[in-house]
Design a protein around this motif. Sequence first.
Motif, PDB file in Angstrom:
ATOM      1  N   GLY A 173      -9.349 -57.095  61.679  1.00 27.94           N
ATOM      2  CA  GLY A 173     -10.594 -57.303  62.401  1.00 27.94           C
ATOM      3  C   GLY A 173     -11.849 -56.988  61.613  1.00 27.94           C
ATOM      4  N   LEU A 174     -11.705 -56.737  60.305  1.00 29.10           N
ATOM      5  CA  LEU A 174     -12.873 -56.403  59.495  1.00 29.10           C
ATOM      6  C   LEU A 174     -13.699 -57.648  59.192  1.00 29.10           C
ATOM      7  N   LEU A 175     -15.016 -57.484  59.212  1.00 34.35           N
ATOM      8  CA  LEU A 175     -15.933 -58.552  58.844  1.00 34.35           C
ATOM      9  C   LEU A 175     -16.106 -58.568  57.328  1.00 34.35           C
ATOM     10  N   ASN A 176     -16.716 -59.632  56.803  1.00 41.96           N
ATOM     11  CA  ASN A 176     -16.870 -59.759  55.352  1.00 41.96           C
ATOM     12  C   ASN A 176     -17.561 -58.546  54.733  1.00 41.96           C
ATOM     13  N   LYS A 177     -18.601 -58.052  55.389  1.00 39.17           N
ATOM     14  CA  LYS A 177     -19.340 -56.909  54.861  1.00 39.17           C
ATOM     15  C   LYS A 177     -18.455 -55.671  54.799  1.00 39.17           C
ATOM     16  N   GLN A 178     -17.629 -55.479  55.827  1.00 36.23           N
ATOM     17  CA  GLN A 178     -16.729 -54.325  55.865  1.00 36.23           C
ATOM     18  C   GLN A 178     -15.626 -54.454  54.813  1.00 36.23           C
ATOM     19  N   ILE A 179     -15.134 -55.678  54.625  1.00 34.31           N
ATOM     20  CA  ILE A 179     -14.108 -55.917  53.610  1.00 34.31           C
ATOM     21  C   ILE A 179     -14.676 -55.629  52.221  1.00 34.31           C
ATOM     22  N   ALA A 180     -15.907 -56.058  52.000  1.00 29.50           N
ATOM     23  CA  ALA A 180     -16.562 -55.822  50.711  1.00 29.50           C
ATOM     24  C   ALA A 180     -16.665 -54.325  50.429  1.00 29.50           C
ATOM     25  N   TRP A 181     -17.032 -53.555  51.445  1.00 29.82           N
ATOM     26  CA  TRP A 181     -17.142 -52.097  51.283  1.00 29.82           C
ATOM     27  C   TRP A 181     -15.776 -51.486  51.003  1.00 29.82           C
ATOM     28  N   GLU A 182     -14.762 -51.950  51.725  1.00 24.25           N
ATOM     29  CA  GLU A 182     -13.397 -51.426  51.573  1.00 24.25           C
ATOM     30  C   GLU A 182     -12.863 -51.669  50.162  1.00 24.25           C
ATOM     31  N   LEU A 183     -13.177 -52.831  49.589  1.00 27.42           N
ATOM     32  CA  LEU A 183     -12.628 -53.207  48.288  1.00 27.42           C
ATOM     33  C   LEU A 183     -13.569 -52.911  47.121  1.00 27.42           C
ATOM     34  N   GLY A 184     -14.801 -52.537  47.431  1.00 32.93           N
ATOM     35  CA  GLY A 184     -15.751 -52.233  46.370  1.00 32.93           C
ATOM     36  C   GLY A 184     -16.248 -53.463  45.638  1.00 32.93           C
ATOM     37  N   VAL A 185     -16.402 -54.571  46.373  1.00 32.06           N
ATOM     38  CA  VAL A 185     -16.912 -55.812  45.784  1.00 32.06           C
ATOM     39  C   VAL A 185     -18.115 -56.273  46.597  1.00 32.06           C
ATOM     40  N   THR A 189     -18.622 -62.188  47.048  1.00 30.98           N
ATOM     41  CA  THR A 189     -17.274 -62.350  46.494  1.00 30.98           C
ATOM     42  C   THR A 189     -16.259 -62.519  47.615  1.00 30.98           C
ATOM     43  N   VAL A 190     -16.412 -61.726  48.665  1.00 28.23           N
ATOM     44  CA  VAL A 190     -15.500 -61.824  49.803  1.00 28.23           C
ATOM     45  C   VAL A 190     -15.617 -63.191  50.464  1.00 28.23           C
ATOM     46  N   LYS A 191     -16.848 -63.667  50.652  1.00 28.42           N
ATOM     47  CA  LYS A 191     -17.052 -64.978  51.271  1.00 28.42           C
ATOM     48  C   LYS A 191     -16.368 -66.074  50.463  1.00 28.42           C
ATOM     49  N   SER A 192     -16.461 -65.979  49.143  1.00 28.86           N
ATOM     50  CA  SER A 192     -15.821 -66.984  48.282  1.00 28.86           C
ATOM     51  C   SER A 192     -14.306 -66.949  48.451  1.00 28.86           C
ATOM     52  N   HIS A 193     -13.756 -65.734  48.513  1.00 30.14           N
ATOM     53  CA  HIS A 193     -12.311 -65.597  48.692  1.00 30.14           C
ATOM     54  C   HIS A 193     -11.877 -66.123  50.061  1.00 30.14           C
ATOM     55  N   VAL A 194     -12.658 -65.829  51.091  1.00 24.72           N
ATOM     56  CA  VAL A 194     -12.311 -66.291  52.438  1.00 24.72           C
ATOM     57  C   VAL A 194     -12.297 -67.818  52.482  1.00 24.72           C
ATOM     58  N   SER A 195     -13.278 -68.439  51.855  1.00 23.29           N
ATOM     59  CA  SER A 195     -13.319 -69.905  51.809  1.00 23.29           C
ATOM     60  C   SER A 195     -12.090 -70.457  51.096  1.00 23.29           C
ATOM     61  N   ALA A 196     -11.704 -69.794  49.994  1.00 24.42           N
ATOM     62  CA  ALA A 196     -10.525 -70.233  49.245  1.00 24.42           C
ATOM     63  C   ALA A 196      -9.254 -70.040  50.062  1.00 24.42           C
ATOM     64  N   LEU A 201      -4.712 -72.431  52.842  1.00 24.43           N
ATOM     65  CA  LEU A 201      -3.829 -72.395  54.007  1.00 24.43           C
ATOM     66  C   LEU A 201      -4.018 -73.608  54.912  1.00 24.43           C
ATOM     67  N   GLY A 202      -5.013 -74.435  54.593  1.00 26.34           N
ATOM     68  CA  GLY A 202      -5.277 -75.612  55.411  1.00 26.34           C
ATOM     69  C   GLY A 202      -5.814 -75.246  56.781  1.00 26.34           C
ATOM     70  N   CYS A 203      -6.617 -74.187  56.829  1.00 25.40           N
ATOM     71  CA  CYS A 203      -7.154 -73.693  58.099  1.00 25.40           C
ATOM     72  C   CYS A 203      -8.652 -73.972  58.206  1.00 25.40           C
ATOM     73  N   ASP A 204      -9.105 -74.146  59.436  1.00 28.17           N
ATOM     74  CA  ASP A 204     -10.530 -74.342  59.685  1.00 28.17           C
ATOM     75  C   ASP A 204     -11.209 -73.043  60.111  1.00 28.17           C
ATOM     76  N   ARG A 205     -10.425 -72.121  60.677  1.00 25.70           N
ATOM     77  CA  ARG A 205     -10.997 -70.885  61.214  1.00 25.70           C
ATOM     78  C   ARG A 205     -10.224 -69.667  60.723  1.00 25.70           C
ATOM     79  N   ARG A 206     -10.897 -68.529  60.752  1.00 28.02           N
ATOM     80  CA  ARG A 206     -10.271 -67.270  60.343  1.00 28.02           C
ATOM     81  C   ARG A 206      -9.055 -66.951  61.212  1.00 28.02           C
ATOM     82  N   THR A 207      -9.164 -67.248  62.510  1.00 25.10           N
ATOM     83  CA  THR A 207      -8.061 -66.932  63.419  1.00 25.10           C
ATOM     84  C   THR A 207      -6.784 -67.669  63.032  1.00 25.10           C
ATOM     85  N   GLN A 208      -6.926 -68.885  62.518  1.00 25.19           N
ATOM     86  CA  GLN A 208      -5.754 -69.645  62.081  1.00 25.19           C
ATOM     87  C   GLN A 208      -5.129 -69.005  60.842  1.00 25.19           C
TER      88      GLN A 208
END
Length: 231
Positions: A173-185, A189-196, A201-208
């Motif tokens: 349930g972490l948001l991009n900003k929280q993930i960035a803090w958790e990983l120290g990036v 960078t997180v947004k780029s990884h999420v898009s990738a 995975l062939g998904c349109d949404r995070r929930t998928q």
Amino acid sequence: MPFKSFETATIEVDGNVSSLIVVHSAPLMRMGIASALRLFAGLNGRTVHQGGSLAEVSGAIREAGRGAILIADVSTWTALEKDATGLRDHVRETPIAVALVACADESAHRLLQLRGVSGVVNPECEARELELAISEIADGKTYFKHENRLAPTSGMAKLSSRQVEILELMTRGLLNKQIAWELGVTEGTVKSHVSAILEKLGCDRRTQAIAAFLQSLGVGTSASTPRQLNA
């Protein structure tokens, strides 16, 4: 729940193991694991603590010391990773080894090792394999048998270790900003990884994407559904 009220059973465990804590949401599975542990031979008597949730065994975890092994299902591990009461820190700092009873694919195995899990045991394994896993973990080794892994979930095998790690944090349930803090990036960078991740995975949404990750851990997999194992 008071520590003394836990369901307990005296078993024999290796001298390297100080205590065993079994947590599983399914009562019959929990009882089955405890029954299998009772079959272990040539070991010193110990008490195994049992519970249906992390909250039920929090006292046992806090009193556990080095050499303890937590045997849990995926939901318990996820709850432990989300924990904000100090339990997660205690498990990591003591350290207490964590073994999961789960059907996980190769990508999930990579993530679990990265997150400090010591081993994964297939819920359909024989008691002898559980004994072997506990013995290996007690010796400070890891237990991730290749033949126990599910075939990679579609798309999951394409993810890098960092992307699998980010996907797991998304599942918490972490948001991009929280993930960035958790990983120290950076958040970028997180947004780029999420898009990738979504693209691979062939998904349109995070929930998928989250649903695909849970599938890779075997969550929701029916025991009656044929599972293709890696050769």
